[in-house]
Write an enzyme that holds these catalytic residues in place. Structure first.
Site, PDB file in Angstrom:
ATOM      1  N   HIS A  38       0.840  -1.208   0.000  1.00  0.00           N
ATOM      2  CA  HIS A  38       0.000   0.000   0.000  1.00  0.00           C
ATOM      3  C   HIS A  38       0.877   1.261   0.000  1.00  0.00           C
ATOM      4  CE1 HIS A  38      -3.681  -2.283   0.357  1.00  0.00           C
ATOM      5  NE2 HIS A  38      -2.986  -3.090   1.121  1.00  0.00           N
ATOM      6  N   GLU A  71      -9.246   0.867  -8.126  1.00  0.00           N
ATOM      7  CA  GLU A  71      -7.918   0.838  -8.736  1.00  0.00           C
ATOM      8  C   GLU A  71      -7.569  -0.638  -8.804  1.00  0.00           C
ATOM      9  OE1 GLU A  71      -4.903  -0.055  -9.633  1.00  0.00           O
ATOM     10  OE2 GLU A  71      -3.818   0.763  -7.906  1.00  0.00           O
ATOM     11  N   HIS A 108       4.528   2.533 -10.549  1.00  0.00           N
ATOM     12  CA  HIS A 108       4.944   1.244  -9.980  1.00  0.00           C
ATOM     13  C   HIS A 108       4.606   0.082 -10.926  1.00  0.00           C
ATOM     14  CE1 HIS A 108       0.725   0.836  -8.842  1.00  0.00           C
ATOM     15  NE2 HIS A 108       0.954  -0.418  -8.567  1.00  0.00           N
ATOM     16  N   GLU A 127     -17.250 -10.514  -4.171  1.00  0.00           N
ATOM     17  CA  GLU A 127     -18.129 -11.536  -4.733  1.00  0.00           C
ATOM     18  C   GLU A 127     -19.014 -12.181  -3.671  1.00  0.00           C
ATOM     19  OE1 GLU A 127     -14.969 -11.104  -5.285  1.00  0.00           O
ATOM     20  OE2 GLU A 127     -14.645 -11.050  -7.457  1.00  0.00           O
ATOM     21  N   GLY A 172     -12.182  -2.903  -3.592  1.00  0.00           N
ATOM     22  CA  GLY A 172     -10.785  -3.163  -3.212  1.00  0.00           C
ATOM     23  C   GLY A 172     -10.183  -1.912  -2.619  1.00  0.00           C
ATOM     24  N   GLU A 223     -12.957  -4.452   1.200  1.00  0.00           N
ATOM     25  CA  GLU A 223     -11.565  -4.901   1.160  1.00  0.00           C
ATOM     26  C   GLU A 223     -11.485  -6.274   1.812  1.00  0.00           C
ATOM     27  OE1 GLU A 223      -8.597  -3.878  -0.186  1.00  0.00           O
ATOM     28  OE2 GLU A 223      -7.840  -5.695   0.772  1.00  0.00           O
ATOM     29  N   ARG A 256      -0.315   7.596 -10.112  1.00  0.00           N
ATOM     30  CA  ARG A 256      -1.521   6.834  -9.819  1.00  0.00           C
ATOM     31  C   ARG A 256      -2.437   7.572  -8.839  1.00  0.00           C
ATOM     32  NH1 ARG A 256      -3.748   2.619  -6.025  1.00  0.00           N
ATOM     33  NH2 ARG A 256      -2.977   4.062  -4.464  1.00  0.00           N
ATOM     34  N   GLU A 312      -3.365 -10.433 -12.376  1.00  0.00           N
ATOM     35  CA  GLU A 312      -4.111 -10.508 -11.111  1.00  0.00           C
ATOM     36  C   GLU A 312      -5.616 -10.578 -11.334  1.00  0.00           C
ATOM     37  OE1 GLU A 312      -3.200  -8.403  -7.452  1.00  0.00           O
ATOM     38  OE2 GLU A 312      -1.528  -7.489  -8.484  1.00  0.00           O
ATOM     39  N   ASP A 357       3.092   6.078  -5.354  1.00  0.00           N
ATOM     40  CA  ASP A 357       3.033   6.232  -6.808  1.00  0.00           C
ATOM     41  C   ASP A 357       2.128   7.440  -7.072  1.00  0.00           C
ATOM     42  OD1 ASP A 357       2.363   6.170  -9.506  1.00  0.00           O
ATOM     43  OD2 ASP A 357       2.271   3.977  -9.593  1.00  0.00           O
TER      44      ASP A 357
END
Ligand code: SAH
Length: 347
Positions: free
Chosen positions: A39, A138, A287, A123, A72, A94, A48, A147, A45
């Site tokens: 994180h 993100e 990154h 989900e 997320g 999260e 971003r 991923e 970054d």
């Protein structure tokens, strides 16, 4: 409201290993997002994080009095930006242990009334509201799709996004170019030919198959940069992330080509003015760096000549978080006549 879900596999594996408050190295192996290090890297970054911040703070109209879903949430940074921009409520989902930190961060910063952190897998959790106005996430990985978190965003969109709702970002595109990279190819691939006097060249095959995530110098670029694929996150289906696309790279100078380089751009087209960022070699580095695919041949190319072919991208059947890439390329030039197919695997 809090929903604890046992089988976010990474989080569950990590939770099992927690002894008291101490996490073992196994926790972090199974659940890298539970450790603050990743994180820290993402937050630092600035390309971003500032892009998201600018999108949110300069487009209050997208958030004011809206219900937002942060898919997320990590440390909760995007949820905090949205709350500050006037969101009516933000649900921050999260699945890693970082959710506990996000809860504390939300509280410490006085946003407990506006942000609800839900620990669990997108989900599998239940959302206290039937629909949301905005989904922000993100989700991008190396080579955009590594991923496979995009599927999670599409799942959330299909389940909760209101008919007139927006997804942020809503466009992502994959691009390709070709580079001269003799020195690094020597170091990463040819290295195996002679290791302390021993022939370990059998490893070369495997090394060639793994795309290398690294920063490419813009001076290494030999051809034009070509758009391979654009994805509309607000409309696409999960299957659209597997594709075969043609490319034609035209040399801008006489040089050698050792590798093709892929990178992505994302954009937020629902803003007042178009906003977004690029992870390409000509932009400030992020990154995500770039993804380098070494070619078995060293191609000698003359200005104006074309290296053309197709790229096939698909999730690995056994492990859908991995990506299989097939590159077909050919050139019929003055100095090089080559036609070849190469397979790569990102894992
Ligand atoms: N939004 C944060 C974190 C982005 S990284 C930021 O911008 O800094 C992506 C996060 O999504 C990780 O923390 C990861 O643990 C989480 N995540 C990935 N898949 C998920 C899923 N299916 N359900 C819930 N969280 C998920």
């Amino acid at each position: 409201m809090e929903v604890e879900v046992e089988d976010c596999p990474a989080a569950a594996a990590a939770a099992e290993e927690v002894i008291g408050n101490e996490k073992t190295s196994a926790d972090y192996y199974f659940d890298s997002y539970s450790h603050f290090g990743i994180h820290e890297e993402m937050l630092k970054d600035v390309v971003r994080t500032r892009s998201y911040q600018n999108v949110i703070t300069q487009n209050n109209f997208l958030f004011k009095d809206k219900i937002v879903l942060d898919v997320g949430a990590g440390t909760g940074i995007l949820s905090l930006f949205c709350a500050k921009a006037g969101a009516k409520h933000v649900y921050a989902i999260e699945c890693s242990q970082m959710a506990d930190m996000a809860k504390e961060i939300v509280k410490t910063n006085g946003f407990s009334e506006v942000i609800t952190v839900i620990k669990g897998k997108v989900e599998e959790i239940e959302l206290p509201v039937p629909k949301v106005d905005v989904i922000i996430s993100e989700w991008m990985g190396y080579f955009l799709l590594f991923e496979n978190m995009l599927d999670t965003v599409l799942f959330a969109r299909d389940k909760w996004l209101a008919d007139d709702g927006v997804v942020l970002p809503d466009k992502a595109s994959l691009h390709l170019t070709a580079i001269e990279d003799a020195e690094y190819k020597e170091d990463k691939i040819e290295f195996w030919n002679n290791v302390y006097g021993f022939d370990m060249s059998c490893i070369k095959k495997q090394a060639m198959m793994e795309p290398l995530v690294d920063t490419v110098d813009a001076n290494q670029i030999v051809t034009n940069c070509q758009l391979l694929k654009t994805m509309d996150i607000s409309k696409m289906s999960s299957g659209d992330a597997s594709f075969t696309v043609p490319f034609k790279l035209v040399a801008e100078r006489n040089d050698f080509i050792h590798a093709l380089v892929a990178y992505f751009n994302v954009s937020f087209t629902k803003c007042h003015k178009l906003m977004g960022f690029s992870t390409g070699p000509r932009s400030k580095s992020t990154h995500w760096k770039q993804t380098v695919l070494y070619l078995e041949d060293v191609v000698t190319i003359c200005e104006g000549e074309t290296l053309s072919g197709t790229m096939t991208v698909a999730n690995n059947k056994k492990n859908p978080r991995d990506i299989d890439i097939t590159l077909k390329y050919s050139i019929n030039g003055q100095r090089s006549k080559v036609s070849r197919t190469q397979n790569y695997k990102m894992r």
